[in-house]
Enzyme design. Structure first.
Site, PDB file in Angstrom:
ATOM      1  N   SER A   1       0.847  -1.194   0.000  1.00  0.00           N
ATOM      2  CA  SER A   1       0.000   0.000   0.000  1.00  0.00           C
ATOM      3  C   SER A   1       0.884   1.245   0.000  1.00  0.00           C
ATOM      4  O   SER A   1       1.851   1.327  -0.778  1.00  0.00           O
ATOM      5  CB  SER A   1      -0.926  -0.044   1.210  1.00  0.00           C
TER       6      SER A   1
ATOM      7  N   ASP B   1      -8.175  -6.206  -5.439  1.00  0.00           N
ATOM      8  CA  ASP B   1      -7.792  -4.917  -4.844  1.00  0.00           C
ATOM      9  C   ASP B   1      -8.309  -3.792  -5.729  1.00  0.00           C
ATOM     10  O   ASP B   1      -7.902  -3.674  -6.877  1.00  0.00           O
ATOM     11  CB  ASP B   1      -6.260  -4.860  -4.735  1.00  0.00           C
TER      12      ASP B   1
ATOM     13  N   HIS C   1      -7.693  -5.142  -1.035  1.00  0.00           N
ATOM     14  CA  HIS C   1      -6.415  -4.487  -0.762  1.00  0.00           C
ATOM     15  C   HIS C   1      -5.709  -5.127   0.436  1.00  0.00           C
ATOM     16  O   HIS C   1      -4.485  -5.218   0.471  1.00  0.00           O
ATOM     17  CB  HIS C   1      -6.666  -3.001  -0.506  1.00  0.00           C
TER      18      HIS C   1
END
Lengths: 437, 437
Positions: free
Chosen positions: A198, A379, A412
């Site tokens: 991320s 994601d 995610h």
């Protein structure tokens, strides 16, 4: 990022090892380094020079004599330096300081307090993906956060009061500049590798472009060269929720009776929605979905909506609502609303293509080392196509890069939860760095 | 739903026809019908009986002698009965009443006021998809809204004050029950067709299941048998933003100096993000995306974030942020925050499968008439796969249904913007109803 404890129902997941396990790094104590002083302030992208800057970091495993076995882990939006093991300063369940690390107790009582241990213990330790028998693993809290590194809740030496919104804007590049100072401080010229998911993955990209000679292996997980418009838009709405909270007080709430908790909670809800996939949500929340008629018939009372500002709305009639409420409640205990503003802004600003005047291909020409780029099929915060742009740009510059799009329902959050797959990839990648790097 | 004026840059789009155009239904005046009184209250799913209930509706085109050429249009979350033509009660640009229809001026001055004409004029009028030379088109505002039908801003006869949060919970089924009363009032036994997009499409589904004999053709656009978990989660966060506004006052803000405008604005931002697709956002907002370094260097001042609660955050550094700000500002002028709470709850509650005790296939066995189900490839609020579930269930019950997944970058808003494609489909479908229905 979500609490890894909230894995999909019915899915086998790995949990943290207890501190006495041979696979745990055990008890750890965060360390601090003063990396900028009035005589040597930290220059920032916004033009200001900041001092003092103190960084909180942790290390696991020993640095070898050649000082070439260090791996830097970069954390995401709400993460901290406490990536593995058990925080020796936070042993009791009642030890919580505001916005301190996730507060844990080795007997499992952390669960009752809505806390969770370190955020990537599944990946770091003796015999794990990042094997502390061989590597010295380092993780530092980013500038602007609330977990020990200087941020808006730190005291401004000019006033003796918390910076609040007078803290300067920070960027991913500023963070990486500070990471480089930490490496200098630790006497590490070149990292064996850097890894992050991320916003942590974006720090890996930036490290690889800003200091290409300082890292041999770069692992970018669930991250792309820049955030999508959708992501920027959701961050924007989330920041509004904080700023519109009746207790926001222009960010000067540190000494007030109340803080903009509800606003931060809404921001966290919006965030969590982006961390899961709809497919994952269906698997998880649909079994508990009651018939609409049951919900409506006498169960729903609009008066329950009418809590005073700052309170939370009950009426969690859908499991996904209860889930978001729990996530929000846990988060407001451990995060500073101002830090949320600053860090989401850094996330929005980031664009790797800036190194090539807007051209990612040109930017990637700066890269050195070996790269691993991994995306996850479900994601939608950093969608596979956007992650792949980095791999394409590296490839077009003849850089050694492996791109994997990992099948997962976790959305995610998969970078925290697809431990088995990631372990195989990372172990292989780290061996490849030794062989070819 | 978005302002249809905000089409993708560079894409040819149809706009409303001026009132004197032969393709416009011209000046129209909303009508009102008292459909529930103390003697004949409206029973609601929540168990309460509501009276009085007044409904605002508009009609375009003439009802024929057999009274069998009526088409009912169902509006979405923020829509109203004013679906086509020009509102004769709202001619001047300065005529805005709070939460009244989008206020328009035929000379185009509406743009300056951030207003937009009727929401589906492109589809309704002489010679258009819903051809008012042949059909009598009707649209009614839903219960709980703020556009002329009884809702939380209406006066409660028991207190003489606005209902606020003492207004009962409403459901899509309640709305359809009220639509049936309107049809009774107008002397229409059976509709030629019903059509709607988004939450309007869910009303079409419910109409087809609750009153299968009262409609021959059913057009469900960008709508599924129930909202996704993601959609429920985003609505939940949006309601929190309203309720946490410092001026929410437990919903009793009608006589206050200020209203929870900023909270409603945040809710609208969240909504708008779901109405567009990431692909559409890239096409629209990327060309204006400035290099991150430019944004940061001196341009970004965190102090600009520190507006008082209720104000708006400037610092629209990304085009998508400016877009959301404009949408929020326009919306707070025209919508009641309490209505937003009630209508999003109705949206969350809806589940067509309730007619089959949770089994959509069994529910669909009740259906009659001919169905058209259309989804849009980039719609992530009501994704194609979820819309298709309705078509599959109808098909499995040998019901005549056509399912189309229309290629579009417009996201959920496509049902308002893909006019040419929809016109072809609808014209053909309406002919088919006459031939086979």
């Amino acid at each position: 990022m979500s609490d890894p404890a909230n894995a999909l129902v019915g899915r086998k997941k790995r949990s943290s090892d207890p501190p006495d396990s041979p696979r745990s790094v055990g008890w750890v104590t965060p360390q601090h380094a003063l990396l900028a002083s009035a005589a040597n302030p930290l220059p920032l992208d916004c033009g200001r020079h900041l001092a003092p800057v103190s960084v909180e970091y942790e290390t696991y495993g020993a640095l070898n004599a050649a000082r070439d076995n260090a791996i830097l882990i970069l954390h995401a939006l709400s993460g901290d330096a406490h990536v593995a093991g058990w925080d020796a300063t936070n042993q009791a369940p009642d030890c919580a300081r505001p916005w301190r690390h996730w507060c844990v107790a080795p007997d499992g009582s952390d669960r009752e307090h809505g806390k969770s241990p370190n955020w990537w213990d599944t990946m770091i330790g003796p015999g794990k993906a990042f094997d502390t028998n061989h590597f010295c693993v380092i993780c530092a809290n980013v500038l602007g956060s609330c977990y020990g590194t200087t941020g808006p809740s730190s005291l401004d030496p000019a006033t003796g009061r918390p910076y609040g919104l007078s803290f300067p804007a920070v960027t991913v590049r500023d963070w990486v500049r500070l990471h480089a100072r930490l490496l200098d401080h630790l006497g590490i010229d070149q990292l064996y590798a850097a890894a992050g998911g991320s916003l942590g993955g974006q720090q890996v990209i930036e490290l690889g472009l800003a200091f290409p000679e300082r890292v041999r292996g770069l692992m970018v997980l669930a991250a792309s060269p820049r955030l999508s418009n959708q992501g920027i838009a959701l961050n924007y709405a989330a920041r509004h929720a904080i700023i519109n909270d009746p207790w926001f007080a222009r960010g000067d709430y540190y000494d007030a009776a109340r803080r903009p908790d509800a606003g931060l909670g809404i921001a966290r809800m919006i965030g969590h929605i982006t961390y899961l996939s709809e497919m994952g949500m269906e698997l998880r929340f649909d079994p508990g979905r009651r018939p609409s008629a049951d919900l409506v018939r006498g169960l729903y009372d609009p008066h329950r909506l009418a809590l005073e500002p700052g309170g939370y709305v009950p009426g969690n009639e859908f499991d996904v609502e209860s889930y978001l409420t729990r996530q929000a409640e846990g988060f407001i205990e451990r995060f500073d609303p101002n830090s949320y503003l600053y860090i989401t802004k850094a996330m929005d600003y980031y664009s790797a293509a800036d190194w090539g005047d807007g051209d990612l291909g040109r930017a990637a020409a700066r890269a050195r080392g070996r790269w691993l780029v991994a995306s996850f099929t479900s994601d939608w915060l950093y969608p596979p196509a956007s992650c792949r742009r980095l791999a394409d740009a590296l490839c077009a510059n003849s850089q050694p890069v492996t791109y994997v799009n990992i099948e997962s329902d976790y959305g995610h959050d998969a970078f925290l939860l697809e431990v088995d797959t990631l372990e195989r990839l990372i172990v292989g990648f780290l061996e490849g760095v030794a062989r070819h790097g």
